[in-house]
Design an enzyme around this catalytic site. Structure first.
Site, PDB file in Angstrom:
ATOM      1  N   ARG A  89       0.770  -1.376   0.017  1.00 35.88           N
ATOM      2  CA  ARG A  89      -0.035  -0.099  -0.140  1.00 35.88           C
ATOM      3  C   ARG A  89       0.774   1.309   0.073  1.00 35.88           C
ATOM      4  O   ARG A  89       0.479   2.225  -0.498  1.00 35.88           O
ATOM      5  CB  ARG A  89      -1.001  -0.134   1.183  1.00 35.88           C
ATOM      6  CG  ARG A  89      -1.960  -1.176   1.153  1.00 35.88           C
ATOM      7  CD  ARG A  89      -2.696  -1.236   2.442  1.00 35.88           C
ATOM      8  NE  ARG A  89      -3.781  -2.299   2.395  1.00 35.88           N
ATOM      9  CZ  ARG A  89      -3.453  -3.280   2.827  1.00 35.88           C
ATOM     10  NH1 ARG A  89      -2.455  -3.864   3.430  1.00 35.88           N
ATOM     11  NH2 ARG A  89      -4.491  -4.363   2.921  1.00 35.88           N
ATOM     12  N   ASP A 149      -9.943  -4.795   8.072  1.00 32.67           N
ATOM     13  CA  ASP A 149      -8.832  -5.807   8.774  1.00 32.67           C
ATOM     14  C   ASP A 149      -9.744  -6.269  10.053  1.00 32.67           C
ATOM     15  O   ASP A 149      -9.321  -7.550  10.410  1.00 32.67           O
ATOM     16  CB  ASP A 149      -7.679  -5.309   9.419  1.00 32.67           C
ATOM     17  CG  ASP A 149      -7.223  -4.095   7.936  1.00 32.67           C
ATOM     18  OD1 ASP A 149      -6.244  -4.187   7.398  1.00 32.67           O
ATOM     19  OD2 ASP A 149      -7.851  -3.112   7.803  1.00 32.67           O
ATOM     20  N   ALA A 151     -12.540  -6.710  10.554  1.00 31.48           N
ATOM     21  CA  ALA A 151     -13.876  -7.732  10.173  1.00 31.48           C
ATOM     22  C   ALA A 151     -13.151  -9.046   9.803  1.00 31.48           C
ATOM     23  O   ALA A 151     -13.662 -10.143  10.005  1.00 31.48           O
ATOM     24  CB  ALA A 151     -14.596  -6.929   9.157  1.00 31.48           C
ATOM     25  N   ARG A 152     -11.899  -8.801   8.989  1.00 31.29           N
ATOM     26  CA  ARG A 152     -11.549 -10.246   8.606  1.00 31.29           C
ATOM     27  C   ARG A 152     -10.951 -11.216   9.840  1.00 31.29           C
ATOM     28  O   ARG A 152     -11.012 -12.266   9.752  1.00 31.29           O
ATOM     29  CB  ARG A 152     -10.142  -9.759   7.713  1.00 31.29           C
ATOM     30  CG  ARG A 152     -10.451  -9.151   6.316  1.00 31.29           C
ATOM     31  CD  ARG A 152      -9.538  -8.562   5.501  1.00 31.29           C
ATOM     32  NE  ARG A 152      -9.487  -8.304   4.327  1.00 31.29           N
ATOM     33  CZ  ARG A 152      -9.006  -7.326   3.446  1.00 31.29           C
ATOM     34  NH1 ARG A 152      -7.897  -6.774   3.995  1.00 31.29           N
ATOM     35  NH2 ARG A 152      -9.249  -7.081   2.110  1.00 31.29           N
ATOM     36  N   HIS A 176      -3.132   0.588   8.505  1.00 25.84           N
ATOM     37  CA  HIS A 176      -3.862  -0.638   7.614  1.00 25.84           C
ATOM     38  C   HIS A 176      -2.948  -0.841   6.313  1.00 25.84           C
ATOM     39  O   HIS A 176      -2.683  -0.186   5.469  1.00 25.84           O
ATOM     40  CB  HIS A 176      -5.031   0.310   7.070  1.00 25.84           C
ATOM     41  CG  HIS A 176      -5.656  -0.612   5.641  1.00 25.84           C
ATOM     42  ND1 HIS A 176      -6.230  -1.826   5.892  1.00 25.84           N
ATOM     43  CD2 HIS A 176      -5.503  -0.245   4.435  1.00 25.84           C
ATOM     44  CE1 HIS A 176      -6.795  -2.235   4.760  1.00 25.84           C
ATOM     45  NE2 HIS A 176      -6.352  -1.476   4.048  1.00 25.84           N
TER      46      HIS A 176
HETATM   47  P1  6V0 Z   1      -9.616   1.650  -9.573  1.00 25.30           P
HETATM   48  O1  6V0 Z   1     -10.489   0.612 -10.117  1.00 25.30           O
HETATM   49  O2  6V0 Z   1      -8.593   1.635 -10.470  1.00 25.30           O
HETATM   50  O3  6V0 Z   1     -10.332   3.072  -9.516  1.00 25.30           O
HETATM   51  C1  6V0 Z   1     -10.019   4.115  -9.100  1.00 25.30           C
HETATM   52  C2  6V0 Z   1     -10.916   5.331  -9.880  1.00 25.30           C
HETATM   53  O4  6V0 Z   1     -10.286   6.519  -9.497  1.00 25.30           O
HETATM   54  C3  6V0 Z   1     -10.864   5.282 -11.379  1.00 25.30           C
HETATM   55  O5  6V0 Z   1     -12.108   4.883 -11.616  1.00 25.30           O
HETATM   56  C4  6V0 Z   1     -10.113   6.548 -11.801  1.00 25.30           C
HETATM   57  O6  6V0 Z   1     -10.791   7.117 -13.137  1.00 25.30           O
HETATM   58  C5  6V0 Z   1     -10.493   7.442 -10.480  1.00 25.30           C
HETATM   59  N1  6V0 Z   1      -9.525   8.626 -10.318  1.00 25.30           N
HETATM   60  C6  6V0 Z   1      -8.265   8.691 -10.628  1.00 25.30           C
HETATM   61  N2  6V0 Z   1      -7.926  10.021 -10.257  1.00 25.30           N
HETATM   62  C7  6V0 Z   1      -8.833  10.538  -9.866  1.00 25.30           C
HETATM   63  C8  6V0 Z   1      -9.446  12.044  -9.736  1.00 25.30           C
HETATM   64  N3  6V0 Z   1      -8.547  13.076  -9.559  1.00 25.30           N
HETATM   65  N4  6V0 Z   1     -10.624  12.380  -9.402  1.00 25.30           N
HETATM   66  C9  6V0 Z   1     -11.744  11.518  -9.607  1.00 25.30           C
HETATM   67  N5  6V0 Z   1     -11.345  10.158  -9.767  1.00 25.30           N
HETATM   68  C10 6V0 Z   1     -10.226   9.755 -10.041  1.00 25.30           C
HETATM   69  O7  6V0 Z   1      -9.390   1.305  -8.278  1.00 25.30           O
HETATM   70  P2  6V0 Z   1      -9.871   0.689  -6.986  1.00 25.30           P
HETATM   71  O8  6V0 Z   1     -11.289   1.240  -6.876  1.00 25.30           O
HETATM   72  O9  6V0 Z   1      -9.740  -0.888  -6.800  1.00 25.30           O
HETATM   73  O10 6V0 Z   1      -9.287   1.336  -5.539  1.00 25.30           O
HETATM   74  C11 6V0 Z   1      -9.253   2.371  -5.351  1.00 25.30           C
HETATM   75  C12 6V0 Z   1      -8.334   2.837  -4.141  1.00 25.30           C
HETATM   76  O11 6V0 Z   1      -9.082   2.358  -2.822  1.00 25.30           O
HETATM   77  C13 6V0 Z   1      -6.828   2.451  -4.116  1.00 25.30           C
HETATM   78  O12 6V0 Z   1      -6.207   3.453  -3.776  1.00 25.30           O
HETATM   79  C14 6V0 Z   1      -6.983   1.130  -3.340  1.00 25.30           C
HETATM   80  O13 6V0 Z   1      -5.822   0.652  -2.779  1.00 25.30           O
HETATM   81  C15 6V0 Z   1      -7.868   1.685  -2.196  1.00 25.30           C
HETATM   82  N6  6V0 Z   1      -8.581   0.253  -1.477  1.00 25.30           N
HETATM   83  C16 6V0 Z   1      -8.525   0.729  -0.007  1.00 25.30           C
HETATM   84  C17 6V0 Z   1      -9.056  -0.375   0.924  1.00 25.30           C
HETATM   85  C18 6V0 Z   1      -9.160   0.022   2.304  1.00 25.30           C
HETATM   86  O14 6V0 Z   1      -9.237  -0.961   2.892  1.00 25.30           O
HETATM   87  N7  6V0 Z   1      -8.963   1.242   2.654  1.00 25.30           N
HETATM   88  C19 6V0 Z   1      -9.548  -1.567   0.075  1.00 25.30           C
HETATM   89  C20 6V0 Z   1      -9.383  -1.914  -0.978  1.00 25.30           C
HETATM   90  C21 6V0 Z   1      -8.718  -0.874  -2.049  1.00 25.30           C
END
Ligand code: 6V0
Length: 314
Positions: A89, A149, A151-152, A176
């Site tokens: 991360r 985490d 919940a897991r 995290h």
């Molecule tokens: P993804 O499917 O690549 O989606 C990311 C989205 O963000 C895309 O649709 C992009 O177009 C959009 N995006 C990028 N820049 C911008 C911006 N400036 N403004 C608006 N939209 C934008 O990624 P996914 O959805 O899988 O993951 C998103 C984030 O969540 C990542 O950083 C992951 O690491 C994080 N997660 C966090 C978790 C947690 O427990 N906190 C768990 C899972 C994923």
């Protein structure tokens, strides 16, 4: 004026879209705004989700702009790169801080008074960055932290012990990420200390079992990404759970990422410890009892995050 029944999700990838789906089923909001730099993606998700409206008690859901979020009670940020196989991360930090720097000013310049819930990774660092960049009080800026985490952890313990997850009281705290820790000293089942309960259920090899369960929790994201490329259902449900505590003003105690102001000797840092959550956001991070070893692990987790923050230009 804040509309408690209106929320926005910024970033409509796997996590954003799944969170919208989960929130729709909860029926907490009458309006849900989706924002993404890829406007067509946001539109497509809104259209697809809207077609389920006859079956749920929710929300007008639409692809919007930042002008649509001024009266939102909650803004959930899921924009940003996700982990690829073999990435941690923390590897995402520079990309995702840059994305956050483009998002937060759009929120602050519109005088939005809602809460910011950060989900993008590395969530503790990004939540700290959002706090600094927004100038909002810390109660209004928090991250999903180790709610997922934990919940897991409870799920794996429930499988091990063959009892309902609801009867298991257990927290993962700290970052995290790779330096998170399990609070074994406080873990109990219906008030019975975990080792005693394990013995009731015929398990006697505590050290091995604790190691195995902790590693499965910590490596969950890697294991899922290895198999399907991303994680999103679990986090979407965790975000919905946090959201429910806010909108229903429940005063739930959840291990969200919140600003530490001296708890455990740590200050000016976001990380997860159990925190009271209600309509006003993150109300009170609680200094729950830890063993000496757990305290040491938390201090190490904090040090890891501080080092990363020191390398950022915030
Ligand atoms: P993804 O499917 O690549 O989606 C990311 C989205 O963000 C895309 O649709 C992009 O177009 C959009 N995006 C990028 N820049 C911008 C911006 N400036 N403004 C608006 N939209 C934008 O990624 P996914 O959805 O899988 O993951 C998103 C984030 O969540 C990542 O950083 C992951 O690491 C994080 N997660 C966090 C978790 C947690 O427990 N906190 C768990 C899972 C994923």
């Amino acid at each position: 004026m804040i509309n408690m029944r209106k929320a926005a999700i910024i970033g409509c990838g796997f996590v954003g879209a799944t969170t919208a789906f989960s929130l729709m089923h909860q029926g907490l909001f009458t309006e849900l705004v989706l924002i993404d730099t890829d406007q067509k993606k946001a539109e497509g998700e809104a259209m697809d989700l809207s077609h389920g409206r006859p079956y749920v008690d929710t929300a007008r859901i639409y692809a919007g702009t930042y002008d649509d979020i001024t009266d939102c009670s909650l803004i959930i940020i899921t924009a940003g790169a996700n982990q690829k196989p073999n990435e941690t991360r923390l590897d995402l930090v520079h990309k995702n801080v840059a994305i956050l720097k483009s998002i937060i000013p759009e929120i602050t310049k519109r005088g939005c008074e809602g809460l910011l819930l950060i989900v993008s990774n590395p969530v503790d660092i990004l939540t700290y960055a959002a706090f600094r960049l927004s100038g909002f009080p810390s109660s209004r800026v928090f991250g999903s932290g180790t709610v997922l985490d934990s919940a897991r952890f409870r799920y794996l313990l429930s499988e091990h012990l063959k009892v309902d997850t609801e009867s298991i009281h257990a927290f993962i705290i700290g970052e995290h990420g790779d330096s998170e820790l399990a609070v074994w000293s406080g873990t109990n089942v219906a008030g019975i200390p975990i080792h005693d309960f394990c013995e009731f259920r015929g398990h006697y090899h505590h050290t091995e079992a604790m190691e195995a369960i902790y590693h499965r929790v910590k490596n969950s994201a890697y294991d899922i990404i290895d198999r399907k490329g991303a994680t999103y259902y679990g986090i979407a449900m965790a975000v919905s759970h946090i959201t429910e505590s806010i909108i229903r003003n429940k005063n739930s105690i959840l291990p969200i990422s919140s600003l530490l102001t001296g708890q455990y000797g740590i200050r000016d840092l976001y990380l997860s410890i159990p925190t009271i959550v209600n309509r006003g956001g993150a109300q009170q991070p609680l200094e729950i009892p830890l063993s000496g070893q757990e305290h040491l692990a938390l201090t190490k987790s904090a040090k890891t995050l501080k080092e990363v923050i020191a390398s950022l230009d915030l």
